[in-house]
Enzyme design. Sequence first.
Site, PDB file in Angstrom:
ATOM      1  N   GLU A 281       0.799  -1.221   0.000  1.00 13.51           N
ATOM      2  CA  GLU A 281       0.000   0.000   0.000  1.00 13.51           C
ATOM      3  C   GLU A 281       0.831   1.269   0.000  1.00 13.51           C
ATOM      4  O   GLU A 281       0.515   2.243   0.694  1.00 13.51           O
ATOM      5  CB  GLU A 281      -0.925  -0.020   1.222  1.00 13.51           C
ATOM      6  CG  GLU A 281      -0.234   0.052   2.591  1.00 13.51           C
ATOM      7  CD  GLU A 281       0.217  -1.277   3.168  1.00 13.51           C
ATOM      8  OE1 GLU A 281       0.540  -1.320   4.367  1.00 13.51           O
ATOM      9  OE2 GLU A 281       0.246  -2.275   2.416  1.00 13.51           O
ATOM     10  N   HIS A 305      -8.349  -4.205  -0.485  1.00 11.61           N
ATOM     11  CA  HIS A 305      -7.507  -4.259   0.712  1.00 11.61           C
ATOM     12  C   HIS A 305      -6.468  -3.135   0.696  1.00 11.61           C
ATOM     13  O   HIS A 305      -6.350  -2.377   1.678  1.00 11.61           O
ATOM     14  CB  HIS A 305      -6.808  -5.620   0.789  1.00 11.61           C
ATOM     15  CG  HIS A 305      -5.968  -5.799   2.014  1.00 11.61           C
ATOM     16  ND1 HIS A 305      -6.448  -6.374   3.164  1.00 11.61           N
ATOM     17  CD2 HIS A 305      -4.682  -5.455   2.279  1.00 11.61           C
ATOM     18  CE1 HIS A 305      -5.500  -6.382   4.084  1.00 11.61           C
ATOM     19  NE2 HIS A 305      -4.414  -5.835   3.565  1.00 11.61           N
ATOM     20  N   GLU A 306      -5.737  -3.022  -0.400  1.00 10.71           N
ATOM     21  CA  GLU A 306      -4.629  -2.058  -0.432  1.00 10.71           C
ATOM     22  C   GLU A 306      -5.121  -0.616  -0.340  1.00 10.71           C
ATOM     23  O   GLU A 306      -4.517   0.203   0.347  1.00 10.71           O
ATOM     24  CB  GLU A 306      -3.769  -2.267  -1.682  1.00 10.71           C
ATOM     25  CG  GLU A 306      -3.144  -3.648  -1.805  1.00 10.71           C
ATOM     26  CD  GLU A 306      -2.360  -4.085  -0.572  1.00 10.71           C
ATOM     27  OE1 GLU A 306      -1.844  -3.223   0.155  1.00 10.71           O
ATOM     28  OE2 GLU A 306      -2.277  -5.303  -0.338  1.00 10.71           O
ATOM     29  N   HIS A 309      -5.952   0.608   3.107  1.00  8.08           N
ATOM     30  CA  HIS A 309      -4.802   1.043   3.912  1.00  8.08           C
ATOM     31  C   HIS A 309      -4.624   2.563   3.894  1.00  8.08           C
ATOM     32  O   HIS A 309      -3.939   3.106   4.765  1.00  8.08           O
ATOM     33  CB  HIS A 309      -3.527   0.386   3.394  1.00  8.08           C
ATOM     34  CG  HIS A 309      -3.225  -0.947   4.004  1.00  8.08           C
ATOM     35  ND1 HIS A 309      -3.100  -1.140   5.361  1.00  8.08           N
ATOM     36  CD2 HIS A 309      -3.018  -2.165   3.429  1.00  8.08           C
ATOM     37  CE1 HIS A 309      -2.825  -2.416   5.605  1.00  8.08           C
ATOM     38  NE2 HIS A 309      -2.780  -3.059   4.449  1.00  8.08           N
ATOM     39  N   GLU A 328      -3.479  -4.199   9.740  1.00  5.35           N
ATOM     40  CA  GLU A 328      -3.983  -5.270   8.875  1.00  5.35           C
ATOM     41  C   GLU A 328      -5.347  -5.804   9.301  1.00  5.35           C
ATOM     42  O   GLU A 328      -6.151  -6.181   8.449  1.00  5.35           O
ATOM     43  CB  GLU A 328      -2.959  -6.399   8.802  1.00  5.35           C
ATOM     44  CG  GLU A 328      -1.637  -5.988   8.173  1.00  5.35           C
ATOM     45  CD  GLU A 328      -1.769  -5.508   6.728  1.00  5.35           C
ATOM     46  OE1 GLU A 328      -2.853  -5.633   6.133  1.00  5.35           O
ATOM     47  OE2 GLU A 328      -0.761  -5.001   6.197  1.00  5.35           O
ATOM     48  N   ASP A 386       9.701  -9.901  10.763  1.00  2.00           N
ATOM     49  CA  ASP A 386       9.362 -10.792   9.645  1.00  2.00           C
ATOM     50  C   ASP A 386       9.219 -12.246  10.095  1.00  2.00           C
ATOM     51  O   ASP A 386       8.565 -13.040   9.411  1.00  2.00           O
ATOM     52  CB  ASP A 386      10.419 -10.695   8.535  1.00  2.00           C
ATOM     53  CG  ASP A 386      10.032  -9.685   7.459  1.00  2.00           C
ATOM     54  OD1 ASP A 386       8.829  -9.390   7.337  1.00  2.00           O
ATOM     55  OD2 ASP A 386      10.926  -9.198   6.754  1.00  2.00           O
ATOM     56  N   TYR A 394      -4.042 -10.222  10.172  1.00  2.00           N
ATOM     57  CA  TYR A 394      -5.092  -9.884   9.228  1.00  2.00           C
ATOM     58  C   TYR A 394      -6.424 -10.488   9.679  1.00  2.00           C
ATOM     59  O   TYR A 394      -7.416  -9.771   9.878  1.00  2.00           O
ATOM     60  CB  TYR A 394      -4.758 -10.418   7.829  1.00  2.00           C
ATOM     61  CG  TYR A 394      -3.524  -9.845   7.178  1.00  2.00           C
ATOM     62  CD1 TYR A 394      -3.626  -9.025   6.061  1.00  2.00           C
ATOM     63  CD2 TYR A 394      -2.248 -10.163   7.639  1.00  2.00           C
ATOM     64  CE1 TYR A 394      -2.493  -8.525   5.426  1.00  2.00           C
ATOM     65  CE2 TYR A 394      -1.112  -9.652   7.020  1.00  2.00           C
ATOM     66  CZ  TYR A 394      -1.236  -8.843   5.914  1.00  2.00           C
ATOM     67  OH  TYR A 394      -0.120  -8.336   5.296  1.00  2.00           O
TER      68      TYR A 394
END
Length: 640
Positions: A281, A305-306, A309, A328, A386, A394
């Site tokens: 995003e 979704h993007e 954001h 998310e 990460d 999400y």
Amino acid sequence: MADDPTSQANYTEIATEHVSFKWTIDFANQKIAGSATHDLRVLKDDIGEVIFDTADLVLESVEVEGKSASYEVKPKHPIMGSALHIPLPSGLKSGSLIKATIKYETTKECTALQWLAKEQTQGKSFPYLFSQCQPIYARAMAPVQDSPSVKIKYSAEVTSILPALMSAIRQSPPSDGPAHDGKVIGKDAVTYVYHQPIPIPSYLIAIAAGNVVYRPFPRLPGKEWTCGIWSEPELIEAAYWEFSEDTARFLASAEDIVVPYRFGVYDLLVLPPSFPYGGMENACLTFLTPTLLAGDRTLVDVIAHELTHSWFGNGVTHAHASHFWLNEGWTTYIERLLLQVIHSPAERGFSFIIGNKALKDDLEMYVDRPKYQRLVIEFEKGEDPDDAYSGIPYDKGANLILHLERTLGGLDVFLPYVRDYVSTFMGKSITTQQWKSHLYGYYERNGGAEKIKALDSIDWEAWFYGEGLELPVKMEYDSSLAESAYKLAERWDSSRSVEISKLAFQANDLDAFSSTQKVVFLERLQSYKPLPSSHIEHLASLYKVSSTHNAEIRLRFYQFSLVDPSSPAAQKYAAEAADWVIGGGSGMVVGRMKFCRDVFRAVFKVNKDLAVNAFQKEKNSFHPIARKLIEKESMRLRML
């Protein structure tokens, strides 16, 4: 607010308000060289230094207020990189401004940048560069205070022999003018000028450069913002067709749900296939994987979704990695609400069903590291965020918000709160506790004791810090769109003892199914005992699911066919799956981590050597982030 566990910057004492980049992209040597000039706001009297995050940068010089300054680059931390300490003049007072310029260049070790050879692009004629700075890699592209708690405006002058795009509004040359300002692409240098007037976190600073062209989407009446699509020329027709119908409509519908869009431009860029995510995003310019080009517009929910954001993440931002779910979870919840608004309540429920299967898979993946099953993860200082990257923030987050909506009395009661939440925190970076405090405060003012009692009925501890394979509450979804997929899967399950020649299935069984219904069909099959290999091969041949260009369907088929690692079908399709994600050795890997990580994980369970050898053959074609996570996962699986 606790300091960001992934940053060494002293942003609570002095913080960047604006940064000006002057960059030259050097494709021959695969580096960006130039400078970053920070306008810094002093937040504490008599602060003696500013500390920036860096990673694998070569520094040339530093200036403070236009004068040459000393600096020290501390030893490299394996996750956080090297802290850059720059002494400041004495006597600085809170509220004052000071300017620091760092000249530097990136290196081959830069995790944020992927340099692609021309053979790894659609056109095969020019190299390509793109960045991925989330979660903590902006520091490898520029010296910055690399925390979501610091929101900055930026400007950029980027000189490149190929068209250059950034997560900002282009000042020159015009997007809708001749490509590369009419100069010779790949030969003539052009300086691209960008400005981002809205403060954003450093992970949204983004750059891409390659042989890309632009096509605007039709403007909506009454809207001042614009939308359009960038891609290589070979994909522009397909990309325009896939996204032109829904993008502006999604954005306008999101404005109706929340508040007006603030960024002025909402463009899409379809990247080469090594891009490690479905979408990113980046402000003004969403990066997309080409796996979304399904040819039937069935995967455009990623756009929903993007663009969501823009409010949740780019607008209201998580303070640091421990609160990533605020980005998310909220975005996934609103994305699915958009599907209800634009399509039907059944589409919303269907999306939750698909998400629930992915959530269960990810919770199982972390069964040996239950900390990462939590919604709110208390990261240690220097822990790699990460390592926790999955669908849990999400879908667990979206389910918590859906549970809140239902507990508080439905959308009529909940949507006014959503608007107040966004309006209250727009432009700020917040923690989970700040979010919860505002939630209680809103319903205390707009509902009183009844709503507070409803909120108190939520098991907050279980939602935030609960571990295990189940949500704290049994969630029910509208399953009407899933019923046909469930029934077909049940028929296959019931056929396991029937000879192949006597099976009654037809090639047109799936003709009336949408792509997402095909996904649910294959996922439902995974919930049963594995079918005999003969049946799996017949299903693949009949429905062409092992050769489809729709990556979502193909992934689910491989997951289904590899469930029993000892079966002949698993041996056969493990080899096909491995070859698929490495692009048949073409360099055009399936780099989206949702696909390549899951496939390598499944193949590894069938044939370790096959998985390792396939990855080693093409590992340098994967994005550095994907490469790092696949290597870590491989090491972990070998030790189990």
